[in-house]
Design an enzyme around this catalytic site. Sequence first.
Site, PDB file in Angstrom:
ATOM      1  N   CYS A   1      14.710  41.018  32.914  1.00 55.19           N
ATOM      2  CA  CYS A   1      14.814  39.579  33.091  1.00 55.19           C
ATOM      3  C   CYS A   1      13.750  39.095  34.063  1.00 55.19           C
ATOM      4  CB  CYS A   1      16.210  39.267  33.626  1.00 55.19           C
ATOM      5  SG  CYS A   1      16.404  37.584  34.174  1.00 55.19           S
TER       6      CYS A   1
ATOM      7  N   CYS B   1      17.063  35.637  41.327  1.00 48.28           N
ATOM      8  CA  CYS B   1      18.458  35.259  41.052  1.00 48.28           C
ATOM      9  C   CYS B   1      19.423  36.105  41.874  1.00 48.28           C
ATOM     10  CB  CYS B   1      18.723  35.405  39.554  1.00 48.28           C
ATOM     11  SG  CYS B   1      20.445  35.519  39.117  1.00 48.28           S
TER      12      CYS B   1
ATOM     13  N   CYS C   1      20.268  34.002  29.776  1.00 48.35           N
ATOM     14  CA  CYS C   1      20.554  35.067  30.735  1.00 48.35           C
ATOM     15  C   CYS C   1      21.147  36.240  29.975  1.00 48.35           C
ATOM     16  CB  CYS C   1      21.535  34.520  31.779  1.00 48.35           C
ATOM     17  SG  CYS C   1      22.415  35.775  32.692  1.00 48.35           S
TER      18      CYS C   1
ATOM     19  N   GLN D   1      39.770  36.055  33.755  1.00 51.30           N
ATOM     20  CA  GLN D   1      38.786  37.144  33.819  1.00 51.30           C
ATOM     21  C   GLN D   1      37.552  36.769  32.998  1.00 51.30           C
ATOM     22  OE1 GLN D   1      38.910  39.886  35.560  1.00 51.30           O
ATOM     23  NE2 GLN D   1      41.060  40.127  36.125  1.00 51.30           N
TER      24      GLN D   1
ATOM     25  N   TYR E   1      49.854  39.281  43.197  1.00 52.15           N
ATOM     26  CA  TYR E   1      48.539  38.647  43.073  1.00 52.15           C
ATOM     27  C   TYR E   1      48.296  38.376  41.580  1.00 52.15           C
ATOM     28  CZ  TYR E   1      48.052  40.857  47.703  1.00 52.15           C
ATOM     29  OH  TYR E   1      48.244  41.282  48.993  1.00 52.15           O
TER      30      TYR E   1
ATOM     31  N   GLU F   1      52.022  34.763  43.460  1.00 50.70           N
ATOM     32  CA  GLU F   1      50.625  34.312  43.551  1.00 50.70           C
ATOM     33  C   GLU F   1      50.535  33.146  44.542  1.00 50.70           C
ATOM     34  OE1 GLU F   1      47.414  34.755  42.181  1.00 50.70           O
ATOM     35  OE2 GLU F   1      46.964  32.885  43.250  1.00 50.70           O
TER      36      GLU F   1
ATOM     37  N   ASP G   1      47.086  43.498  42.119  1.00 48.36           N
ATOM     38  CA  ASP G   1      45.697  43.198  41.730  1.00 48.36           C
ATOM     39  C   ASP G   1      45.105  42.222  42.748  1.00 48.36           C
ATOM     40  OD1 ASP G   1      43.330  42.770  40.375  1.00 48.36           O
ATOM     41  OD2 ASP G   1      44.218  41.636  38.728  1.00 48.36           O
TER      42      ASP G   1
ATOM     43  N   CYS H   1      39.036  45.339  42.591  1.00 50.13           N
ATOM     44  CA  CYS H   1      37.620  45.046  42.327  1.00 50.13           C
ATOM     45  C   CYS H   1      36.761  45.513  43.500  1.00 50.13           C
ATOM     46  CB  CYS H   1      37.423  43.558  42.061  1.00 50.13           C
ATOM     47  SG  CYS H   1      38.033  42.531  43.395  1.00 50.13           S
TER      48      CYS H   1
HETATM   49  N1  SAH Z   1      46.041  39.494  38.294  1.00 47.85           N
HETATM   50  C1  SAH Z   1      45.280  38.330  37.954  1.00 47.85           C
HETATM   51  C2  SAH Z   1      44.461  37.731  39.096  1.00 47.85           C
HETATM   52  C3  SAH Z   1      43.783  38.673  40.050  1.00 47.85           C
HETATM   53  S1  SAH Z   1      42.644  37.896  41.154  1.00 47.85           S
HETATM   54  C4  SAH Z   1      44.419  38.580  36.736  1.00 47.85           C
HETATM   55  O1  SAH Z   1      44.179  39.722  36.359  1.00 47.85           O
HETATM   56  O2  SAH Z   1      43.990  37.621  36.106  1.00 47.85           O
HETATM   57  C5  SAH Z   1      43.524  37.899  42.681  1.00 47.85           C
HETATM   58  C6  SAH Z   1      44.527  36.777  42.816  1.00 47.85           C
HETATM   59  O3  SAH Z   1      45.144  36.903  44.100  1.00 47.85           O
HETATM   60  C7  SAH Z   1      43.948  35.363  42.762  1.00 47.85           C
HETATM   61  O4  SAH Z   1      44.623  34.658  41.754  1.00 47.85           O
HETATM   62  C8  SAH Z   1      44.258  34.782  44.161  1.00 47.85           C
HETATM   63  O5  SAH Z   1      44.601  33.395  44.117  1.00 47.85           O
HETATM   64  C9  SAH Z   1      45.460  35.598  44.569  1.00 47.85           C
HETATM   65  N2  SAH Z   1      45.706  35.711  46.027  1.00 47.85           N
HETATM   66  C10 SAH Z   1      44.811  35.759  47.037  1.00 47.85           C
HETATM   67  N3  SAH Z   1      45.425  35.963  48.206  1.00 47.85           N
HETATM   68  C11 SAH Z   1      46.749  36.048  47.952  1.00 47.85           C
HETATM   69  C12 SAH Z   1      47.920  36.259  48.767  1.00 47.85           C
HETATM   70  N4  SAH Z   1      47.818  36.429  50.075  1.00 47.85           N
HETATM   71  N5  SAH Z   1      49.118  36.296  48.160  1.00 47.85           N
HETATM   72  C13 SAH Z   1      49.222  36.139  46.808  1.00 47.85           C
HETATM   73  N6  SAH Z   1      48.165  35.936  45.988  1.00 47.85           N
HETATM   74  C14 SAH Z   1      46.942  35.888  46.550  1.00 47.85           C
END
Ligand code: SAH
Length: 392
Positions: free
Chosen positions: A4, A10, A86, A210, A239, A260, A308, A335
Amino acid sequence: MSLCPNYKKCGGCQLQNMTYEKQLSFKQVKVIRLLGRFCHVDEIIGMDEPYHYRNKVQAAFGMKNGKIISGVYQSSTHNIVPVDDCLIEDVIADKIIVTIRKLAESFKIKPFNDVTMKGFLRHVLVKRGFVSGQVMVVLVTASGAFPSQRSFVNALLGKHPEITTIVRNINDKHTSLVLGERSETLFGDGYIEEQLCGLSFRISPKSFYQINPVQTEVLYNKAAGFAGLTGTERVIDAYCGTGTIGLIMAKNAGQVIGVELNKDAVRDAKSNAAANGVKNIQFFCGDAGRFMVDMADARETADVVITDPPRAGCSLDFLRSLIKLSPKRVVYISCNPETLARDLGFLTRKGYRAVKIQPVDMFPFTEHVETVVLLEKRPKNTEKRPNDTETR
Ligand code: SAH
């Protein structure tokens, strides 16, 4: 050699100087280095086609030499690097952004200048459903009347009949956030729908989804396999975002509880549950750590906990309460292998052992790597170092 011309400026694709195979082994080695001491690391699952996977594309608009440009901010600066296509972005989304730039020229719509705070068009955000084919265009603008709004919308739809909804979002603040508070639907429903693992999800301009749909299915299927549900379990999806993982697993569980922090995401999660007719799931809005402490204090139990968290990993409160809830299995999706290593260190000192570690390449050409880990409760008598202090 990089593929690229914008590679250096970038900064989005840190690994572009490597072949895709090299990138995968780079990520594999990174995960082994950080997590290999917990258990064997399975081979990273890469993509067959690692290009144009991003289903959400964003471009900033500006002026250069009297012409409108669109692209990405040069890393750590406010200069826009012009980008027309891109390597990792959705092809249709990129084409739509180029069309909008040309239309802005012919409609004499000025790009917004965030130093003088003058001008109109600030960003364009495009989200495309990979399975559904639905396309949402969000025009992020300053406040005030949209010049020739109806003709502009019609011209855009004329060039791209695949667009299913157009939203105007107003952002006139001095901020690095792309989207402002207010949105107004100019065409269609104001959201798109997308299918994932057999369920349907609503995606609005602000909701988290995602960005690599192909690998998301791979990741979620792995997580579901690790959870090993038989139809009776009580599952916590911590989460949970818009509830995707919990909703997908609900058909094989007795009951699912999602938690969440973001209230918009929780609202989307509830409507996703209703739209898919999933009845054995409940969502709570709040801090996952606090929620787990309350569960533990109330002497609640869970059979499986799926977590997550964002890059920072799970809070210590969360992990301590998880130990008290004492689930048979924990599925940890991360991640960030660094915070994952820290949290696995804690859990493996407190009666769990890692039995599966699976890296998944969700973001080809970038340095990021996603990992899903299965932890199982260790039989009582084999517990490691029972006098360990509660630190990470
Ligand atoms: N499991 C979901 C999102 C994962 S991303 C998926 O796969 O689509 C992580 C998420 O954690 C986000 O949505 C964010 O808003 C949430 N988050 C961040 N801090 C947090 C906390 N202290 N308690 C609960 N959720 C939280």
